[in-house]
Write an enzyme that holds these catalytic residues in place. Structure first.
Site, PDB file in Angstrom:
ATOM      1  N   SER A   1       5.468  -1.446  -0.725  1.00 45.91           N
ATOM      2  CA  SER A   1       5.068  -0.843  -1.996  1.00 45.91           C
ATOM      3  C   SER A   1       6.219  -0.106  -2.661  1.00 45.91           C
ATOM      4  CB  SER A   1       3.920   0.138  -1.752  1.00 45.91           C
ATOM      5  OG  SER A   1       3.637   0.889  -2.924  1.00 45.91           O
TER       6      SER A   1
ATOM      7  N   GLY B   1     -10.788  -7.829   0.199  1.00 45.84           N
ATOM      8  CA  GLY B   1     -11.985  -7.983   1.018  1.00 45.84           C
ATOM      9  C   GLY B   1     -11.892  -8.942   2.176  1.00 45.84           C
ATOM     10  N   ILE B   2     -10.703  -9.397   2.517  1.00 47.67           N
ATOM     11  CA  ILE B   2     -10.552 -10.335   3.641  1.00 47.67           C
ATOM     12  C   ILE B   2     -10.674  -9.553   4.944  1.00 47.67           C
ATOM     13  CG2 ILE B   2      -8.907 -11.835   4.838  1.00 47.67           C
ATOM     14  CD1 ILE B   2      -7.939 -12.670   2.014  1.00 47.67           C
TER      15      ILE B   2
ATOM     16  N   TYR C   1       6.375  -1.555  -9.801  1.00 46.88           N
ATOM     17  CA  TYR C   1       5.690  -1.128 -11.022  1.00 46.88           C
ATOM     18  C   TYR C   1       6.766  -1.005 -12.089  1.00 46.88           C
ATOM     19  CZ  TYR C   1       1.464   0.081  -8.389  1.00 46.88           C
ATOM     20  OH  TYR C   1       0.341   0.027  -7.613  1.00 46.88           O
TER      21      TYR C   1
ATOM     22  N   LYS D   1       1.357  -9.935  -9.452  1.00 40.53           N
ATOM     23  CA  LYS D   1       0.182  -9.516  -8.681  1.00 40.53           C
ATOM     24  C   LYS D   1      -0.840  -8.878  -9.614  1.00 40.53           C
ATOM     25  CE  LYS D   1      -1.240  -6.526  -4.839  1.00 40.53           C
ATOM     26  NZ  LYS D   1      -2.120  -5.597  -5.599  1.00 40.53           N
TER      27      LYS D   1
ATOM     28  N   HIS E   1      -6.828  -5.454  -7.371  1.00 38.94           N
ATOM     29  CA  HIS E   1      -6.278  -4.199  -6.861  1.00 38.94           C
ATOM     30  C   HIS E   1      -7.209  -3.558  -5.842  1.00 38.94           C
ATOM     31  CE1 HIS E   1      -2.627  -1.887  -8.259  1.00 38.94           C
ATOM     32  NE2 HIS E   1      -3.094  -1.068  -7.333  1.00 38.94           N
TER      33      HIS E   1
ATOM     34  N   ARG F   1      -6.363  -2.773   3.430  1.00 38.78           N
ATOM     35  CA  ARG F   1      -7.026  -1.653   4.094  1.00 38.78           C
ATOM     36  C   ARG F   1      -7.161  -1.804   5.612  1.00 38.78           C
ATOM     37  NH1 ARG F   1      -9.818  -1.801  -0.932  1.00 38.78           N
ATOM     38  NH2 ARG F   1      -9.803   0.212  -2.045  1.00 38.78           N
TER      39      ARG F   1
ATOM     40  N   MET G   1       0.853  -1.191   0.000  1.00 37.92           N
ATOM     41  CA  MET G   1       0.000   0.000   0.000  1.00 37.92           C
ATOM     42  C   MET G   1       0.884   1.234   0.000  1.00 37.92           C
ATOM     43  SD  MET G   1      -2.843  -1.207   2.778  1.00 37.92           S
ATOM     44  CE  MET G   1      -1.570  -1.885   3.861  1.00 37.92           C
TER      45      MET G   1
ATOM     46  N   SER H   1      -5.679 -10.849  -7.627  1.00 37.12           N
ATOM     47  CA  SER H   1      -6.012  -9.540  -7.067  1.00 37.12           C
ATOM     48  C   SER H   1      -6.722  -8.695  -8.109  1.00 37.12           C
ATOM     49  CB  SER H   1      -4.735  -8.826  -6.613  1.00 37.12           C
ATOM     50  OG  SER H   1      -4.996  -7.500  -6.217  1.00 37.12           O
TER      51      SER H   1
ATOM     52  N   THR I   1       3.444  -5.854 -10.064  1.00 35.44           N
ATOM     53  CA  THR I   1       2.030  -5.554 -10.286  1.00 35.44           C
ATOM     54  C   THR I   1       1.763  -5.472 -11.780  1.00 35.44           C
ATOM     55  OG1 THR I   1       1.676  -4.437  -8.181  1.00 35.44           O
ATOM     56  CG2 THR I   1       0.237  -3.801  -9.991  1.00 35.44           C
TER      57      THR I   1
ATOM     58  N   GLN J   1       7.282  -4.819  -3.816  1.00 37.30           N
ATOM     59  CA  GLN J   1       6.384  -4.704  -4.971  1.00 37.30           C
ATOM     60  C   GLN J   1       6.920  -3.694  -5.971  1.00 37.30           C
ATOM     61  OE1 GLN J   1       4.059  -1.722  -5.062  1.00 37.30           O
ATOM     62  NE2 GLN J   1       3.248  -2.258  -7.073  1.00 37.30           N
TER      63      GLN J   1
END
Length: 355
Positions: free
Chosen positions: A107, A283-284, A135, A226, A250, A305, A79, A248, A161, A133
């Site tokens: 991230s 959503g876990i 990009y 990912k 995202h 989150r 994140m 994922s 990602t 992670q």
């Protein structure tokens, strides 16, 4: 103030302390946020099918990832800009994850230097894995320099990602444009190129399968992709000998109206069939969700989150409490479902709907 007993309580506490701009950034999704809402609901659609009178002696929560044994099948998801949620940012997140024997994926857009995070996380002998992670947009020379720093610092895998060639259309963020404080920045990010083409030329620098092969040839670290959600992409990834995949969408922040990851996971798992590590996020919110993810074929899960919410209102202690709740709930789910270990979980422990 009410006593915090679950992850929803942490979310409520975070909303009370974050300003509108930060809240929009960390909690919002793309467009109408349909996928954002689908993610947690989809886990709830699966019903547990416990077995009774099973031998639970010698039970544990160990998991295998990339050839190593780790204490618990949970990592903090990557994140960005965590110092916007709390001044201690990624440093607090790393300490909390290690204290709860959970892993962390830092991230590319971290607001804390990657070396600082590694020093804090790696000193704990009971920690989970530490991954970085990426990009893979922009200049390859700069990317190689960053990868060398990542390897030297002690990170154990790269998470590329692949579902974000451009950013999603996020209405909530648009309403609070330019609200981020000037001192909060991504310390390792490159400036994005612009010009003609899709999305002002941003799509021109999006990574391809050729870039994945190039990355494999320039790092000694295992690579996980990912953002893989289609079985055909999973099949192609398996043919490249990659370290793993992360199913994922995202967190519902990129392409709205995609299915929930709980619905996508079984299809990818059936394609991969144990050829590489398989993880899932999205959503876990309960330990039972972790149990269901493992039943559907994942080796471990990532949570995003809720960790930010814990960080926002209580720093490292808040994150640690979020992870402890998930750990405790998962162990309870194991025992009540008749499973002594994570490896004992199968799809036979789930009903697609209430029987």
């Amino acid at each position: 103030m009410k006593r915090i007993a679950n992850l929803q309580d942490h979310e409520d506490a975070a909303r009370a302390v974050l300003d509108d701009g930060a809240w929009a950034y960390f909690s919002g999704g793309a467009a109408d946020e349909i996928t954002l809402r689908r993610n947690p609901k989809a886990w709830q659609q699966w019903s547990l099918a416990p077995r009774v009178l099973q031998n639970l002696r010698g039970g544990h929560t160990h998991c295998q990832l990339l050839g190593q044994t780790w204490p618990f099948p949970l990592l903090v998801a990557p994140m960005a800009l965590q110092c916007w949620a709390h001044p201690d940012g990624e440093a607090a997140m790393a300490l909390a994850a290690a204290s709860q024997q959970c892993g962390m994926v830092l991230s590319h857009q971290t607001s804390t230097d990657l070396h600082t995070v590694a020093q804090l996380a790696l000193k704990d002998p009971e920690r989970g894995p530490l991954w970085f992670q990426l990009y893979a947009h922009g200049d390859r020379g700069a990317l190689l320099d960053l990868i060398q720093q990542v390897e030297t610092a002690g990170y154990e895998a790269l998470v590329l990602t692949v579902d974000a060639p451009v950013s999603g259309a996020r209405d909530r963020e648009r309403r609070h444009a330019h609200s981020r404080p000037a001192h909060i920045r991504a310390v390792h990010a490159q400036a994005a190129a612009s010009g003609a083409g899709l999305c002002q030329g941003l799509a021109d620098s999006a990574p391809t399968w050729d870039d994945v092969a190039w990355l494999q040839s320039h790092t000694r670290l295992p690579i996980l992709l990912k953002g893989v959600t289609h079985p055909l992409d999973a099949k192609q990834a398996a043919s490249l000998g990659l370290g793993g995949l992360i199913v994922s969408n995202h967190g519902g922040r990129m392409l709205d109206t995609m299915p929930a990851t709980a619905d996508l996971l079984p299809r990818v798992a059936d394609e991969v069939q144990g050829q590489m590590a398989l993880l899932v996020d999205g959503g876990i919110r309960r330990g039972t969700d972790i149990f269901k993810a493992l039943a559907l074929g994942a080796d471990a899960v990532l949570v995003g989150r809720p960790c930010i919410y814990g960080l926002a209102h209580a720093g490292a202690q808040g994150v640690a409490h979020v992870l402890r709740l998930l750990r405790d709930e998962f162990e309870i789910a194991l025992a009540l479902s008749g499973c002594a270990t994570s490896q004992a979980i199968t799809r036979q422990h789930l009903w697609a709907s209430t029987p």
